[in-house]
Design a protein around this motif. Structure first.
Motif, PDB file in Angstrom:
ATOM      1  N   VAL A   5      48.012  43.409  44.380  1.00 61.99           N
ATOM      2  CA  VAL A   5      46.567  42.798  43.786  1.00 61.99           C
ATOM      3  C   VAL A   5      47.857  42.764  42.015  1.00 61.99           C
ATOM      4  CG1 VAL A   5      45.643  42.573  42.443  1.00 61.99           C
ATOM      5  CG2 VAL A   5      44.936  42.900  44.640  1.00 61.99           C
ATOM      6  N   GLN A   6      48.033  41.656  41.507  1.00 63.43           N
ATOM      7  CA  GLN A   6      48.821  41.919  39.945  1.00 63.43           C
ATOM      8  C   GLN A   6      47.814  41.125  39.019  1.00 63.43           C
ATOM      9  OE1 GLN A   6      51.775  42.796  39.402  1.00 63.43           O
ATOM     10  NE2 GLN A   6      51.440  43.724  41.744  1.00 63.43           N
ATOM     11  N   PRO A   7      47.869  41.717  38.405  1.00 59.00           N
ATOM     12  CA  PRO A   7      47.129  40.758  37.199  1.00 59.00           C
ATOM     13  C   PRO A   7      47.269  38.869  36.996  1.00 59.00           C
ATOM     14  CG  PRO A   7      47.684  42.734  35.994  1.00 59.00           C
ATOM     15  CD  PRO A   7      48.989  42.532  37.215  1.00 59.00           C
ATOM     16  N   SER A   8      48.235  39.186  37.412  1.00 63.55           N
ATOM     17  CA  SER A   8      48.210  36.777  37.057  1.00 63.55           C
ATOM     18  C   SER A   8      46.997  36.428  38.457  1.00 63.55           C
ATOM     19  CB  SER A   8      49.519  37.012  37.410  1.00 63.55           C
ATOM     20  OG  SER A   8      49.339  37.326  38.739  1.00 63.55           O
ATOM     21  N   HIS A   9      46.395  37.629  39.041  1.00 64.40           N
ATOM     22  CA  HIS A   9      45.428  37.400  40.279  1.00 64.40           C
ATOM     23  C   HIS A   9      44.251  37.430  39.716  1.00 64.40           C
ATOM     24  CE1 HIS A   9      49.217  38.807  42.764  1.00 64.40           C
ATOM     25  NE2 HIS A   9      49.370  37.328  43.515  1.00 64.40           N
ATOM     26  N   LEU A  10      43.711  37.614  38.849  1.00 64.87           N
ATOM     27  CA  LEU A  10      42.750  38.516  38.478  1.00 64.87           C
ATOM     28  C   LEU A  10      42.155  36.945  37.417  1.00 64.87           C
ATOM     29  CD1 LEU A  10      43.032  42.065  38.179  1.00 64.87           C
ATOM     30  CD2 LEU A  10      42.251  40.657  39.577  1.00 64.87           C
ATOM     31  N   ASN A  11      40.941  36.578  37.467  1.00 69.44           N
ATOM     32  CA  ASN A  11      40.300  35.930  36.842  1.00 69.44           C
ATOM     33  C   ASN A  11      39.853  36.529  35.215  1.00 69.44           C
ATOM     34  OD1 ASN A  11      38.306  37.228  36.481  1.00 69.44           O
ATOM     35  ND2 ASN A  11      36.674  36.248  38.160  1.00 69.44           N
ATOM     36  N   GLU A  12      39.881  35.986  34.371  1.00 63.97           N
ATOM     37  CA  GLU A  12      39.859  36.445  32.868  1.00 63.97           C
ATOM     38  C   GLU A  12      38.737  37.406  32.860  1.00 63.97           C
ATOM     39  OE1 GLU A  12      38.323  35.409  28.222  1.00 63.97           O
ATOM     40  OE2 GLU A  12      38.793  33.744  29.771  1.00 63.97           O
ATOM     41  N   GLY A  13      37.651  38.119  33.477  1.00 67.30           N
ATOM     42  CA  GLY A  13      36.261  38.976  33.392  1.00 67.30           C
ATOM     43  C   GLY A  13      37.032  40.147  33.548  1.00 67.30           C
ATOM     44  N   GLN A  14      37.895  40.395  34.881  1.00 71.15           N
ATOM     45  CA  GLN A  14      38.239  40.843  35.496  1.00 71.15           C
ATOM     46  C   GLN A  14      39.899  41.067  35.098  1.00 71.15           C
ATOM     47  OE1 GLN A  14      39.424  38.334  39.543  1.00 71.15           O
ATOM     48  NE2 GLN A  14      37.314  38.818  40.676  1.00 71.15           N
ATOM     49  N   GLN A  15      40.661  40.540  34.436  1.00 70.73           N
ATOM     50  CA  GLN A  15      41.901  41.136  33.422  1.00 70.73           C
ATOM     51  C   GLN A  15      41.474  41.852  32.375  1.00 70.73           C
ATOM     52  OE1 GLN A  15      43.916  37.935  32.469  1.00 70.73           O
ATOM     53  NE2 GLN A  15      44.632  37.251  34.948  1.00 70.73           N
ATOM     54  N   GLU A  16      40.273  41.779  31.533  1.00 70.91           N
ATOM     55  CA  GLU A  16      39.850  42.262  30.957  1.00 70.91           C
ATOM     56  C   GLU A  16      39.664  43.979  31.213  1.00 70.91           C
ATOM     57  OE1 GLU A  16      36.730  40.666  28.843  1.00 70.91           O
ATOM     58  OE2 GLU A  16      37.245  38.765  28.475  1.00 70.91           O
ATOM     59  N   VAL A  17      38.918  44.005  32.123  1.00 70.54           N
ATOM     60  CA  VAL A  17      38.638  45.275  33.065  1.00 70.54           C
ATOM     61  C   VAL A  17      40.092  45.536  33.810  1.00 70.54           C
ATOM     62  CG1 VAL A  17      37.556  47.028  34.840  1.00 70.54           C
ATOM     63  CG2 VAL A  17      36.086  44.635  33.424  1.00 70.54           C
ATOM     64  N   ALA A  18      40.554  45.534  34.108  1.00 68.00           N
ATOM     65  CA  ALA A  18      42.346  45.872  34.304  1.00 68.00           C
ATOM     66  C   ALA A  18      42.653  46.444  32.764  1.00 68.00           C
ATOM     67  CB  ALA A  18      42.842  45.529  34.880  1.00 68.00           C
TER      68      ALA A  18
END
Length: 84
Positions: A5-18
């Motif tokens: 899993v890469q940050p680009s796979h995540l939605n906006e909210g998930q990216q914020e947490v990551a």
């Protein structure tokens, strides 16, 4: 699979947490809690009022202003001023 899993796979909210906890920690969360809903409490719901009051009193004795204490503790200034 979580390791792919890469940050680009995540939605906006998930990216914020990551971004806050780091992608490796986010992957660990996915592996352990994946598919579950978890609730993350606000600090104010965990720290007893007596401990918050003691912290405010201690900081005032050290010379911190009520405004600085309110900002640091993310509390309303009026609440900080109530505690003597």
């Amino acid at each position: 699979l979580a390791q792919l899993v890469q940050p680009s796979h995540l939605n906006e909210g998930q990216q914020e947490v990551a971004e806050v906890i780091g992608i490796d920690a986010y992957r660990a969360l996915m592996e352990y809690f994946g598919g579950s809903q978890i609730w993350i409490p606000k600090p104010s719901s965990l720290v007893p009022a007596a401990e918050v009051a003691a912290e405010i009193r201690s900081r005032r004795q050290r010379g911190d202003s009520p405004l600085q204490i309110a900002r640091d503790l993310e509390m309303p200034l009026a609440e900080v001023k109530k505690i003597k």
